[in-house]
Design a protein around this motif. Sequence first.
Motif, short mmCIF file in Angstrom:
data_model
loop_
_atom_site.label_atom_id
_atom_site.label_comp_id
_atom_site.label_asym_id
_atom_site.label_seq_id
_atom_site.Cartn_x
_atom_site.Cartn_y
_atom_site.Cartn_z
N GLY A 59 89.19 -81.48 42.54
CA GLY A 59 87.86 -81.49 41.93
C GLY A 59 86.85 -82.02 42.91
N ASN A 60 85.62 -81.59 42.75
CA ASN A 60 84.59 -81.96 43.72
C ASN A 60 83.92 -83.27 43.32
OD1 ASN A 60 82.71 -81.97 45.73
ND2 ASN A 60 81.51 -80.26 44.94
N TRP A 61 84.67 -84.34 43.33
CA TRP A 61 84.05 -85.65 43.18
C TRP A 61 84.89 -86.70 43.86
CZ3 TRP A 61 86.33 -89.18 39.53
CH2 TRP A 61 87.24 -88.61 38.65
N VAL A 66 93.83 -90.92 42.24
CA VAL A 66 93.96 -92.37 42.15
C VAL A 66 95.39 -92.84 42.35
CG1 VAL A 66 91.91 -92.93 40.85
CG2 VAL A 66 93.93 -92.15 39.66
N GLU B 154 83.08 -79.51 37.43
CA GLU B 154 83.64 -80.56 38.27
C GLU B 154 83.76 -80.07 39.72
OE1 GLU B 154 87.37 -81.69 36.64
OE2 GLU B 154 87.82 -83.01 38.33
N ASP B 155 84.26 -78.84 39.88
CA ASP B 155 84.41 -78.28 41.23
C ASP B 155 83.06 -78.04 41.89
OD1 ASP B 155 87.06 -78.35 41.06
OD2 ASP B 155 87.42 -76.20 40.96
N MET B 185 85.80 -88.25 32.16
CA MET B 185 87.20 -87.84 32.04
C MET B 185 87.68 -88.05 30.61
SD MET B 185 88.20 -86.73 34.93
CE MET B 185 89.98 -86.73 34.89
N ALA B 196 91.98 -93.04 35.26
CA ALA B 196 90.93 -92.83 36.26
C ALA B 196 90.16 -94.10 36.58
CB ALA B 196 89.97 -91.74 35.78
N ILE B 301 96.59 -73.33 33.17
CA ILE B 301 98.01 -73.62 33.35
C ILE B 301 98.25 -75.13 33.34
CG2 ILE B 301 99.95 -73.47 34.97
CD1 ILE B 301 99.30 -70.85 33.64
N ASP B 302 97.47 -75.85 34.15
CA ASP B 302 97.80 -77.26 34.34
C ASP B 302 97.23 -78.17 33.28
OD1 ASP B 302 99.08 -76.42 36.50
OD2 ASP B 302 97.57 -77.03 37.95
N ARG B 303 95.95 -77.99 32.96
CA ARG B 303 95.35 -78.94 32.03
C ARG B 303 95.62 -78.55 30.60
NH1 ARG B 303 89.32 -80.65 33.82
NH2 ARG B 303 89.91 -82.71 34.51
#
Lengths: 254, 472
Positions: A59-61, A66, B154-155, B185, B196, B301-303
């Motif tokens: 992701g772009n942040w 973490v 987000e990207d 998040m 996070a 797929i992932d989330r």
Amino acid sequence: MENKVSSACETCSQFNAKGLKKLGVNTDNFDFVVALAGNPNTGKSTVFNALTGLRQHTGNWPGKTVVRAEGAFEYNSQKFKLLDLPGTYSLLSTSQDEEIARNFILFGKPDVTVIVVDTSRLERNLNLVLQILEITDKAILCLNFMDEAKRGNIKIDVRTLARDLGIPVVPTSARYSEGIPDLIHTINEVATGKIICRPHQIKNVPKNIEVAVKKLSSEIKKQFPSIPNSRWIAFRLLEGDTHIIDALKTGELV
Amino acid sequence: MNKNAIDNIIALSSELRWKIGDDFHDGLAEGIYADASEIANASISTDNEKKRFRLDSKIDKIVTSKTWGFPIMFLILGMILWLTILGANYPSSMLASLLLDNIHPALKSFATTIGAPWWLDGFLIDGVYLAVAWVIAVMLPPMAIFFPMFTLLEDFGYLPRVAFNLDYMFKKSGAHGKQALTMSMGFGCNAAGVVATRIIDSPRERLIAIITNNFSLCNGRWPTQILIATIFIGAVVPASFSAFASLFAVIGIAVLGIFFMFFTSWALTKTVLKGEVSTFNLELPPYRPPRFWKTIYTSIIDRTLIVLWRAILFAAPAGAVIWLISNIYIGNESVATWTINSLDGFGFLLGMNGVILLAYIVAIPANEIVIPTILMLTVMATGIVGGVGTGVMFELDSVNATGDILRAGGWTLLTAVNLMLFSLLHNPCSTTIYTIYKETKSAKWTTVASVLPLIMGFVITFLVAQIWRLVF
């Protein structure tokens, strides 16, 4: 949109594409440990995914990764375990994510540390690169986001950069899998000792500090001849870093 | 290891440190920067680097401006919700008719054919299968729309701008500005939001971020909010405005959550978690056009599937429990009826009822199953015809039918409003509670994080109910 340039490396006899196997999370019985370090948001997780075939969330942040993620790939029947470290701007501060990265590079002693940088922001990223080069002499600079740099008309003299830093420099655009074969090949060369790095040491240190560092680091070397990064430890001791003092006492650094 | 040698080195280092004085850190940092600049100058050449930064900073000037920053944020949030609500409707009803209207009866008749005992068939098909089917039908479509859109944003690089916009408010409330990122998040999943918080350096501020993450309306609670708002809030206004009214009600609850997050952060800072606000550098990364299809693919797929799988894992046993408490009798009453009756008085004080409270107890593992549990219990408690049978979780085909059942169960606008409030303000789900414990390693703070929102929920719904009854 997607311009896939086939790398010359894929056809070159040096690079054995058939010898590459992405192993995903299967990290058993590895021969070498490779750490991915770099500033936040330079695409480390994307490089990680390109190498292992995993789909670590990207992701772009800054600060997205973490926990350290692990994966593996096999190249020429050698197994490489890959660690995606949280991004950090420097190794001099104390937040938990930065500590994970710093501790691993210092105490985990990876066989190769791939330092991923955002090419368009190379100068700022070099701050971390130079610190890592004080710790380890087996490192590769991965110039990521080459596509963006090209669009911004930023040209990098890769050979000069490699000579100045004393480590191999590999340009990539990991989002498009460009330069990844070359990166794998270079990781292999450094891990197996075919490429010997002579990393840059920080030069523009004020005179009085340099004198103190020399004195202290030669003392450290005298007592612990096996410590490879005495200069960095001297830096940290002069800073008063209690972690390093503890680590010296417990013998973790040797 | 020679202990003497180490002590000598440490002694030497402190002696040298005294000699150098305070300048060491700055001197070293300047040295590194000077080296970096020399090396960079030797190998970088550029024609118009500034151009690209100019475009980035132009966008930033708008999306982080004092005037436009907040309206744009709400506009984007509103658009994502709007598309999710609108777009999820059709696939949801298709899945519901497939899984609930077609496969469920088929399974039932199959069970009859092979002569399965009533309790086995009820436990497995009416309990476990229906719970799972309901969760898939209701959760999969909105998630498959919400997550990819969120990931694209987000990207692109918008999240750090949100943090930038909210930084001032976080500072005012005594919390860390990066809490804006963990809060965002949390809108997906609170457990993910809690993990996070590791990006926050100071333990005090991290604890605040963990405790208040629950105020971000998570993915399991959006469907509840949307459904109840559509049935009750949308019905108050003329039909042509009802979609907008329900959208605003849902956004209103989300914003209220953000308000409670700030308020609780502030209250904690003033009482048990006193301390200074730490400063930090927030890098606004360059805007990057996302790789559209790849992002869609990986986020589904992932989330989506991972979150869905978790929901299924929790829904299956919950379905079994609902069936059991509805079919195990103490005297003349089932366990469920008995519990509902004893909770009804307390529920009335809160402007809700025993059914809702029992549903929230059953739904501790996963917020997603609150609504089907409520429907099932309502049907059972009021004896309305319309459900499938005792202890069977179901989703009614049309929103109207759901509304009819709830109204017959004695629901009013007050019940709906308070359910929406309580859905925002109650204990986190069990996964989040476990994650909080893993992250804080403290039973005390885990308890605070679990009980504090619940108490707030009781207080707020109680006050709303009392004022409402005075006014109307």
